[in-house]
Design a protein around this motif. Structure first.
Motif, PDB file in Angstrom:
ATOM      1  N   TYR A  32       0.795  -1.224   0.000  1.00 20.85           N
ATOM      2  CA  TYR A  32       0.000   0.000   0.000  1.00 20.85           C
ATOM      3  C   TYR A  32       0.832   1.281   0.000  1.00 20.85           C
ATOM      4  O   TYR A  32       0.278   2.375  -0.061  1.00 20.85           O
ATOM      5  N   PHE A  33       2.161   1.145   0.072  1.00 22.57           N
ATOM      6  CA  PHE A  33       2.981   2.337  -0.119  1.00 22.57           C
ATOM      7  C   PHE A  33       3.001   2.718  -1.598  1.00 22.57           C
ATOM      8  O   PHE A  33       3.284   3.863  -1.950  1.00 22.57           O
ATOM      9  N   GLY A  34       2.715   1.753  -2.446  1.00 24.68           N
ATOM     10  CA  GLY A  34       2.710   2.009  -3.882  1.00 24.68           C
ATOM     11  C   GLY A  34       4.068   1.727  -4.498  1.00 24.68           C
ATOM     12  O   GLY A  34       5.111   1.980  -3.878  1.00 24.68           O
ATOM     13  N   ALA A  35       4.059   1.192  -5.714  1.00 23.35           N
ATOM     14  CA  ALA A  35       5.301   0.834  -6.416  1.00 23.35           C
ATOM     15  C   ALA A  35       6.197   2.058  -6.531  1.00 23.35           C
ATOM     16  O   ALA A  35       5.728   3.163  -6.788  1.00 23.35           O
ATOM     17  N   PRO A  72      -7.685  -0.202  -3.741  1.00 20.43           N
ATOM     18  CA  PRO A  72      -7.112   0.883  -4.555  1.00 20.43           C
ATOM     19  C   PRO A  72      -6.499   2.018  -3.735  1.00 20.43           C
ATOM     20  O   PRO A  72      -5.924   2.940  -4.306  1.00 20.43           O
ATOM     21  N   ASN A  73      -6.601   1.975  -2.413  1.00 24.83           N
ATOM     22  CA  ASN A  73      -6.103   3.066  -1.579  1.00 24.83           C
ATOM     23  C   ASN A  73      -4.594   2.952  -1.368  1.00 24.83           C
ATOM     24  O   ASN A  73      -4.037   1.870  -1.442  1.00 24.83           O
ATOM     25  N   GLY A 115      -2.606  -5.099   7.933  1.00 21.16           N
ATOM     26  CA  GLY A 115      -3.055  -3.717   7.804  1.00 21.16           C
ATOM     27  C   GLY A 115      -3.508  -3.387   6.398  1.00 21.16           C
ATOM     28  O   GLY A 115      -3.201  -4.117   5.442  1.00 21.16           O
ATOM     29  N   HIS A 116      -4.246  -2.302   6.285  1.00 19.67           N
ATOM     30  CA  HIS A 116      -4.635  -1.760   4.972  1.00 19.67           C
ATOM     31  C   HIS A 116      -5.090  -0.311   5.186  1.00 19.67           C
ATOM     32  O   HIS A 116      -5.445   0.078   6.290  1.00 19.67           O
ATOM     33  N   PRO A 117      -5.052   0.494   4.102  1.00 15.99           N
ATOM     34  CA  PRO A 117      -5.540   1.875   4.224  1.00 15.99           C
ATOM     35  C   PRO A 117      -6.998   1.991   3.819  1.00 15.99           C
ATOM     36  O   PRO A 117      -7.464   1.251   2.950  1.00 15.99           O
ATOM     37  N   GLN A 118      -7.727   2.929   4.473  1.00 10.56           N
ATOM     38  CA  GLN A 118      -9.101   3.190   4.017  1.00 10.56           C
ATOM     39  C   GLN A 118      -9.062   4.259   2.937  1.00 10.56           C
ATOM     40  O   GLN A 118      -7.989   4.646   2.474  1.00 10.56           O
ATOM     41  N   GLN A 119     -10.229   4.767   2.554  1.00 13.70           N
ATOM     42  CA  GLN A 119     -10.327   5.639   1.380  1.00 13.70           C
ATOM     43  C   GLN A 119      -9.481   6.904   1.482  1.00 13.70           C
ATOM     44  O   GLN A 119      -9.057   7.450   0.469  1.00 13.70           O
ATOM     45  N   GLN A 120      -9.259   7.403   2.696  1.00 11.12           N
ATOM     46  CA  GLN A 120      -8.429   8.610   2.850  1.00 11.12           C
ATOM     47  C   GLN A 120      -6.949   8.265   3.034  1.00 11.12           C
ATOM     48  O   GLN A 120      -6.146   9.120   3.385  1.00 11.12           O
ATOM     49  N   GLY A 121      -6.604   7.010   2.827  1.00  8.26           N
ATOM     50  CA  GLY A 121      -5.214   6.597   2.928  1.00  8.26           C
ATOM     51  C   GLY A 121      -4.752   6.336   4.351  1.00  8.26           C
ATOM     52  O   GLY A 121      -3.558   6.189   4.612  1.00  8.26           O
ATOM     53  N   GLN A 122      -5.716   6.294   5.270  1.00  9.11           N
ATOM     54  CA  GLN A 122      -5.373   6.064   6.678  1.00  9.11           C
ATOM     55  C   GLN A 122      -5.154   4.568   6.914  1.00  9.11           C
ATOM     56  O   GLN A 122      -6.088   3.775   6.921  1.00  9.11           O
ATOM     57  N   TYR A 123      -3.884   4.216   7.097  1.00  5.82           N
ATOM     58  CA  TYR A 123      -3.511   2.822   7.302  1.00  5.82           C
ATOM     59  C   TYR A 123      -3.899   2.411   8.725  1.00  5.82           C
ATOM     60  O   TYR A 123      -3.790   3.207   9.661  1.00  5.82           O
ATOM     61  N   HIS A 124      -4.348   1.152   8.892  1.00  3.00           N
ATOM     62  CA  HIS A 124      -4.796   0.707  10.222  1.00  3.00           C
ATOM     63  C   HIS A 124      -4.822  -0.811  10.310  1.00  3.00           C
ATOM     64  O   HIS A 124      -4.832  -1.501   9.295  1.00  3.00           O
TER      65      HIS A 124
END
Ligand code: ZN
Ligand code: ZN
Length: 256
Positions: A85-88, A104-105, A166-175
């Motif tokens: 989820y940091f992105g390539a 997609p977040n 973990g994963h991020p929600q729509q605002q990119g908040q990882y949890h």
């Protein structure tokens, strides 16, 4: 073949994203009333007014200070471990693990401020945890409850968790909704975090190495911990729901 699988995964991820935990979504029922918990009310802990309880020295991922009778933790919720989820292209990026349905977040730095009682007390009954952050892990990542949007089970969302849960929600908040595996890999009885009510969360084991016994509906009990040898109410991470905490056993502080 590979491309096809990837497209399938993305399609599923989009479906997952629609139901992804939305933080402060106004939709859906927000409460089921108070939850009855049966733990014996126990006076806790030994913190002197105005002084920072020693357990907060473990919070390396948050800035910790005292504000009156509250401990204030400021955190970005950006993990200190790799994630797809940091992105390539990001230094902390790693490829998704087999079977993971990446949403997609992408991880985005947050400005979370947790105000929690420095001397938490057990309330007569448990109270519902909110959607969105209900606490913070020692690495500064938000802890979420056992629900997806609408307080539905996490079933679909679990597929989108990275290898540290973990994963991020729509605002990119990882949890984390489940056991923060990056942290518990460093000790199954270690301090994992704190909830808004000021009570600590520990790993899957107690300090004697045993599986915790007598957990109440909030997923906690009173026992000695490394940080509180005289005993304190605390939550445990469990492999089954509610995973971290089913309710607050104390009076919750605020999230700003
Ligand atoms: Zn989530
Ligand atoms: Zn315990």
């Amino acid at each position: 073949m590979r491309q096809k699988a990837r497209i399938a995964a993305v399609t599923t991820a989009l479906a997952v994203a629609v139901t992804a935990c939305g933080g402060r979504s106004p939709a859906g029922p927000t409460t089921t009333g108070t939850t009855t918990a049966t733990a014996t009310p126990t006076p806790t802990p030994a913190a002197t007014s105005g002084s920072l309880p020693a357990m907060y020295t473990h919070f390396y991922g948050a800035t910790v200070s005292m504000e009156g009778s509250n401990v204030v933790l400021r955190a970005t919720s950006v993990p200190d471990h790799p994630s797809p989820y940091f992105g390539a292209g990001h230094a902390m990026y790693e490829a998704p693990h087999a079977g993971m349905q990446i949403n997609p977040n992408r991880i985005t730095s947050q400005s979370l401020v947790f105000r929690v009682p420095s001397s938490p007390t057990v309330a007569p009954s448990g109270s519902d945890t909110p959607m969105g952050p209900m606490g913070v892990a020692v690495n500064g990542v938000a802890l979420f409850n056992q629900y997806a949007a609408g307080r539905s089970p996490l079933d679909a969302e679990i597929l989108s968790f990275d290898r540290y849960n973990g994963h991020p929600q729509q605002q990119g908040q990882y949890h984390y909704h489940l056991e923060p595996l990056f942290l518990t890999a460093q000790g199954s009885s270690r301090l994992v975090g704190v909830l808004l009510d000021g009570f600590p969360v520990y790993g899957t084991r107690d300090m004697d190495g045993r599986t915790p016994s007598g957990l109440d509906v909030c997923n906690g009990h009173v026992a000695a911990t490394a940080d509180f040898p005289a005993g304190i109410y605390h939550y445990h991470v469990t492999s089954a729901a509610p995973y971290i905490a089913g309710c607050f056993r104390g009076n919750a502080g605020t999230l700003g």
